[in-house]
Enzyme design. Structure first.
Site, PDB file in Angstrom:
ATOM      1  N   GLY A 133       0.760  -1.239   0.000  1.00  0.00           N
ATOM      2  CA  GLY A 133       0.000   0.000   0.000  1.00  0.00           C
ATOM      3  C   GLY A 133       0.791   1.289   0.000  1.00  0.00           C
ATOM      4  N   CYS A 151     -13.844   3.165 -28.664  1.00  0.00           N
ATOM      5  CA  CYS A 151     -15.127   3.837 -28.815  1.00  0.00           C
ATOM      6  C   CYS A 151     -15.857   3.956 -27.488  1.00  0.00           C
ATOM      7  CB  CYS A 151     -15.960   3.100 -29.851  1.00  0.00           C
ATOM      8  SG  CYS A 151     -15.123   3.120 -31.429  1.00  0.00           S
ATOM      9  N   GLU A 152     -15.325   4.766 -26.601  1.00  0.00           N
ATOM     10  CA  GLU A 152     -15.902   5.056 -25.291  1.00  0.00           C
ATOM     11  C   GLU A 152     -15.479   6.479 -24.932  1.00  0.00           C
ATOM     12  OE1 GLU A 152     -17.603   3.114 -23.109  1.00  0.00           O
ATOM     13  OE2 GLU A 152     -17.361   1.152 -24.066  1.00  0.00           O
ATOM     14  N   TYR A 199      -9.934   4.876 -12.208  1.00  0.00           N
ATOM     15  CA  TYR A 199      -9.740   5.576 -10.924  1.00  0.00           C
ATOM     16  C   TYR A 199      -9.533   7.067 -11.102  1.00  0.00           C
ATOM     17  CZ  TYR A 199      -7.767   0.860  -9.815  1.00  0.00           C
ATOM     18  OH  TYR A 199      -7.507  -0.470  -9.680  1.00  0.00           O
ATOM     19  N   GLU A 250       3.798  -6.849   1.716  1.00  0.00           N
ATOM     20  CA  GLU A 250       3.301  -7.142   0.372  1.00  0.00           C
ATOM     21  C   GLU A 250       3.335  -5.901  -0.520  1.00  0.00           C
ATOM     22  OE1 GLU A 250       0.010 -10.406   1.991  1.00  0.00           O
ATOM     23  OE2 GLU A 250      -0.604  -8.340   1.590  1.00  0.00           O
ATOM     24  N   PRO A 251       4.489  -5.277  -0.690  1.00  0.00           N
ATOM     25  CA  PRO A 251       4.520  -4.089  -1.547  1.00  0.00           C
ATOM     26  C   PRO A 251       4.320  -4.458  -3.014  1.00  0.00           C
ATOM     27  CG  PRO A 251       6.763  -4.729  -0.977  1.00  0.00           C
ATOM     28  CD  PRO A 251       5.831  -5.655  -0.211  1.00  0.00           C
ATOM     29  N   GLY A 252       3.565  -3.674  -3.723  1.00  0.00           N
ATOM     30  CA  GLY A 252       3.373  -3.895  -5.156  1.00  0.00           C
ATOM     31  C   GLY A 252       3.774  -2.644  -5.919  1.00  0.00           C
ATOM     32  N   ARG A 253       2.872  -1.671  -5.887  1.00  0.00           N
ATOM     33  CA  ARG A 253       3.061  -0.423  -6.637  1.00  0.00           C
ATOM     34  C   ARG A 253       4.420   0.232  -6.380  1.00  0.00           C
ATOM     35  NH1 ARG A 253      -1.383   2.675  -8.025  1.00  0.00           N
ATOM     36  NH2 ARG A 253      -2.551   1.518  -6.446  1.00  0.00           N
TER      37      ARG A 253
HETATM   38  C1  PLP Z   1      -3.199  -5.046  -3.823  1.00  0.00           C
HETATM   39  C2  PLP Z   1      -2.674  -5.646  -2.580  1.00  0.00           C
HETATM   40  C3  PLP Z   1      -1.358  -5.391  -2.178  1.00  0.00           C
HETATM   41  C4  PLP Z   1      -0.443  -4.450  -2.912  1.00  0.00           C
HETATM   42  O1  PLP Z   1      -0.838  -3.142  -2.857  1.00  0.00           O
HETATM   43  P1  PLP Z   1       0.128  -1.990  -3.408  1.00  0.00           P
HETATM   44  O2  PLP Z   1      -0.604  -0.754  -3.161  1.00  0.00           O
HETATM   45  O3  PLP Z   1       0.369  -2.249  -4.841  1.00  0.00           O
HETATM   46  O4  PLP Z   1       1.402  -2.063  -2.604  1.00  0.00           O
HETATM   47  C5  PLP Z   1      -0.890  -6.038  -1.056  1.00  0.00           C
HETATM   48  N1  PLP Z   1      -1.669  -6.894  -0.342  1.00  0.00           N
HETATM   49  C6  PLP Z   1      -2.938  -7.163  -0.704  1.00  0.00           C
HETATM   50  C7  PLP Z   1      -3.727  -8.103   0.108  1.00  0.00           C
HETATM   51  C8  PLP Z   1      -3.481  -6.550  -1.822  1.00  0.00           C
HETATM   52  O5  PLP Z   1      -4.747  -6.803  -2.176  1.00  0.00           O
END
Ligand code: PLP
Length: 423
Positions: free
Chosen positions: A239, A344-345, A316, A273-276
């Site tokens: 997050g 086409c939107e 978003y 759990e970093p993603g972004r």
């Molecule tokens: C989407 C998600 C993440 C990653 O979120 P980011 O904002 O990309 O870091 C981590 N844990 C869970 C459970 C998620 O659904």
């Protein structure tokens, strides 16, 4: 985004001119920087070096096999949300001992596959799911390690679609009901309760919601440990936000500085759990301006990328910086335009009301910060083949996903025999 810089008036990814990739592969295409991915992973990893931890990259942000392999080689695990993600992670060589499985709707088949792979743990999201986990584990003769996902009812002050830790959210179980569900889980013969999980949302630009949520979770863990549950893992989710325009999100080190004092007494392994924050600013989407159109009240730049390639602006109202690949353009006068795609939107736009140097037809534009929730959310809407993905490492680039062909669009489709003739 320091791996995306101008040299001699041209945008580069590491040591490769973006225009060279566009020339060889065509547009649109996604380009990722190897160096940035490595740097971001290690910034996170080393911020938490003083506590036992597992980083489980949230692969829903970018699940290309090459990216997963790269992350796994650096020591990362992954957070998966489906059987398809489990399949990809294992194909990429991610060790099962570093895979955690989240999501409110895990199917019995997905649970079975994950148990057979012997993943680290499931993040269970409801008592109904606990029963399903227990039953499938019984059937396959294993014990399911689980963390229960808590909904700490904290407002992360982010976009409602990416806010997950409020009472009204479908995710997790209410913090005040949690002890009951932990006790239930602990009583199940094929469940091993090992952790507590909380993920409150995405693109957080302040540490305060993290610490507020964590305080609730820590007091829950203390209660559970007093009750004799052996809680060994605390999963704080992902997050952490990134800079799309002028946000100033905390650095991983800031997050660590805020969190460690709260958890150091607990004797737990931290899971994150970093993603972004890992991939977002490691990637761009390159597109070509095709037509310029002066509307009654607005000017449009019509480009060859569209909402099916990058849906974040449409979904978003997300902001992505758009820059000319050729910096010389920067000397031209500016005008205010919407950058829109061919789909086409009316919702098909990449950017609205942007002041950009007057764009010429044929010119390349870079949509910045597109490495997370970019390609993974792409679709074939309007029967548009999905675009290629490229990984740049120093002076070389590697195609890590080919551009789809028209044949790919109809793969698996069948015309039933009663329609076999044209009559
Ligand atoms: C989407 C998600 C993440 C990653 O979120 P980011 O904002 O990309 O870091 C981590 N844990 C869970 C459970 C998620 O659904």
């Amino acid at each position: 985004m320091h791996s995306f810089q101008y040299h001699h008036g041209e945008l580069y990814c590491e040591q490769v001119p973006v225009s060279r990739i566009a020339k060889e592969l065509g547009t649109p295409c996604y380009i990722y920087s190897h160096e940035t991915l490595i740097r971001h992973f290690h910034a996170y990893d080393s911020a938490f070096k003083n506590i036992p931890h597992v980083i489980a990259f949230a692969m829903k942000a970018n699940s290309n096999l090459a990216i997963l392999r790269l992350m796994a080689r650096e020591g990362s695990g992954v957070d998966i949300v489906s059987g398809g993600e489990l399949y990809r992670a294992l194909k990429a060589g991610v060790p099962a001992s570093k895979i955690v499985f989240a999501g409110v709707g895990k199917t019995p088949g997905e649970i079975r596959d994950a148990l057979n792979a012997n993943i680290l743990m499931f993040n269970a999201e409801s008592s109904a799911e606990l029963h399903a986990l227990n039953q499938v584990a019984d059937e396959v003769g294993k014990k399911a390690r689980i963390a229960l996902r808590i909904n700490p009812d904290i407002d992360p002050k982010t976009h409602p679609y990416i806010s997950t830790g409020l009472k009204k959210s479908k995710f997790g179980i209410a913090a005040d009901r949690a002890v009951e569900d932990f006790v239930l889980a602990a009583s199940m013969s094929h469940i091993d309760v090992v952790g507590v999980h909380a993920h409150i949302g995405s693109q957080l630009t302040d540490v305060a919601p993290f610490t507020a949520a964590l305080k609730k979770v820590v007091s829950l863990i203390e209660t559970l440990q007093e009750r004799g549950l052996n809680i060994r893992y605390l999963n704080i989710g992902g997050g952490l936000g990134i800079t799309y325009s002028d946000e100033k999100p905390p650095l991983p080190q800031d997050l660590s500085d805020a969190i460690l004092p709260l958890v150091q007494g607990l004797k737990i392994t931290l899971v994150m759990e970093p993603g972004r924050v890992i991939v977002g600013n490691a990637g761009i989407l390159v597109t070509k301006a095709m037509y310029l159109k002066e509307g009654e009240t607005k000017s449009f730049v019509i480009v060859d990328a569209a909402m099916n390639d990058l849906i974040r602006p449409s979904l978003y109202e997300a902001y992505h910086d758009v820059r000319p690949v050729n910096e010389e353009a920067g000397r031209r006068p500016k005008h205010t335009v919407d950058i829109v795609g061919p789909v086409c939107e009316s919702g098909d736009f990449l950017a609205k009301d942007r002041s950009l140097p007057v764009v010429k037809a044929g010119e390349l534009l870079a949509v910045m910060s597109a490495g997370a929730y970019g390609f993974v959310m792409a679709s074939n809407y309007n029967s548009r083949p999905r675009v290629p993905e490229v990984l740049v490492r120093e002076g070389e680039f590697h195609i890590i996903r080919e551009r789809e062909r028209y044949e790919d669009l109809i793969r698996g489709e069948q015309i039933p025999s009663f329609l076999s003739t044209m009559e």
